[in-house]
Design a protein around this motif. Sequence first.
Motif, PDB file in Angstrom:
ATOM      1  N   LYS A   1       5.668  10.533  40.659  1.00 46.48           N
ATOM      2  CA  LYS A   1       6.131  11.954  40.747  1.00 46.48           C
ATOM      3  C   LYS A   1       5.554  12.613  41.939  1.00 46.48           C
ATOM      4  CE  LYS A   1       6.212  12.827  35.655  1.00 46.48           C
ATOM      5  NZ  LYS A   1       6.000  13.620  34.534  1.00 46.48           N
ATOM      6  N   SER A   2       6.318  13.654  42.306  1.00 44.94           N
ATOM      7  CA  SER A   2       6.015  14.586  43.297  1.00 44.94           C
ATOM      8  C   SER A   2       4.653  15.242  43.136  1.00 44.94           C
ATOM      9  CB  SER A   2       7.122  15.725  43.685  1.00 44.94           C
ATOM     10  OG  SER A   2       6.682  16.855  44.442  1.00 44.94           O
ATOM     11  N   LYS A   3       3.841  15.446  43.931  1.00 43.94           N
ATOM     12  CA  LYS A   3       2.520  16.005  43.770  1.00 43.94           C
ATOM     13  C   LYS A   3       2.442  17.657  43.238  1.00 43.94           C
ATOM     14  CE  LYS A   3       0.202  13.140  46.880  1.00 43.94           C
ATOM     15  NZ  LYS A   3      -0.636  13.374  48.045  1.00 43.94           N
ATOM     16  N   ASN A   4       3.661  18.073  43.362  1.00 41.21           N
ATOM     17  CA  ASN A   4       4.062  19.271  42.863  1.00 41.21           C
ATOM     18  C   ASN A   4       4.352  19.361  41.238  1.00 41.21           C
ATOM     19  OD1 ASN A   4       3.282  20.662  45.169  1.00 41.21           O
ATOM     20  ND2 ASN A   4       5.484  20.508  46.119  1.00 41.21           N
TER      21      ASN A   4
END
Length: 340
Positions: A50-53
Amino acid sequence: MVILSSKISGVKIHLNGQFTEEYRIALEDFTMFYDFIDITYDPNNKSSLKSKNDRVCRFCQKSSPDVSFKKSAHLIPEFMGNRNLLSDFECDTCNMKMSRYEDSFAKFFGADRTFSQMKGKKGSKTFKNSKIEVREIKEDGKAKIRITPKLLNGEKCYNIDEDNKSIIIENTKHSYIPLDIFKVLCKIAFSLIPESELEKFEKLRTLILQNTFDDKILKGNDFFRAYTFKLNWNEYKRPIVMMFKKRLSYKDQNIPSWTFVLCFNKFVYQFFLPFCEEDNWLYNKSKEVTFKILPPLISEELILNFGNPTMEIFDFSSYELLKCEKEKIILYYETKAKVE
């Protein structure tokens, strides 16, 4: 042939070859009470994350920007051979905490970590103390182990048994915290438990993170044991984890609901998850809990060739720093040569 079919992924493990009678009986007894839920292993390539955000830490339950996700979080420790199995639900703060736990686990192996050629980020780890240095070297393109004994007060740390062609090394491990080792095992399991089951393990999540403990809960608690087998050969080039859950038809049996089997290098570690809500009734002291052990899934042929694995049960319930633990390592040789 024995076939284990995963309840989640549908993966089937085909166990070819003949088992010893002892292992066959133990395997039948284990699979009578437990369903095979899933298997996880170190893949050839890193999977997409997943995207870190968008990440939420499974352990502290915080998300960005309250915590960061800059580090690569290995689901299974790197020193066990894991390179590509990463998670996207372990924040940097929790990752630092897990790294400290893993340091205790690595120290628990003592010099055997080098003899077994467990490799971390920088290759094989050299073991060194006041008595001995054990280092992996390259010679003629092959990996070899160099042992450099040191005299301490005129005493050597090894003995040579000429009759059995063996070298017996008496060594002292570096200090470690036993409970930290169990936390590593629980961390691996908690990372693999299906998300729909996580709410049943809130106490386990707390245990993994906390630094203060209740002796009444830990001491004498058989859930904090690991049932281990040490093979005489390196069977698992990459680590694998098998997850099992108690069958519904045996929900009233005095056995834990969840058990995991971690295989890496020449080691097999089975452990049972404590603090599952489904098992609260098992903590009644009047009930004797039975722990069903899955034998190593290896054939009789391998045992005949390499010898029986060594089984040992370890109690990891103590949170006190364990110092000066002794270990005995026996190495066998074919010939001796004097080195000038």
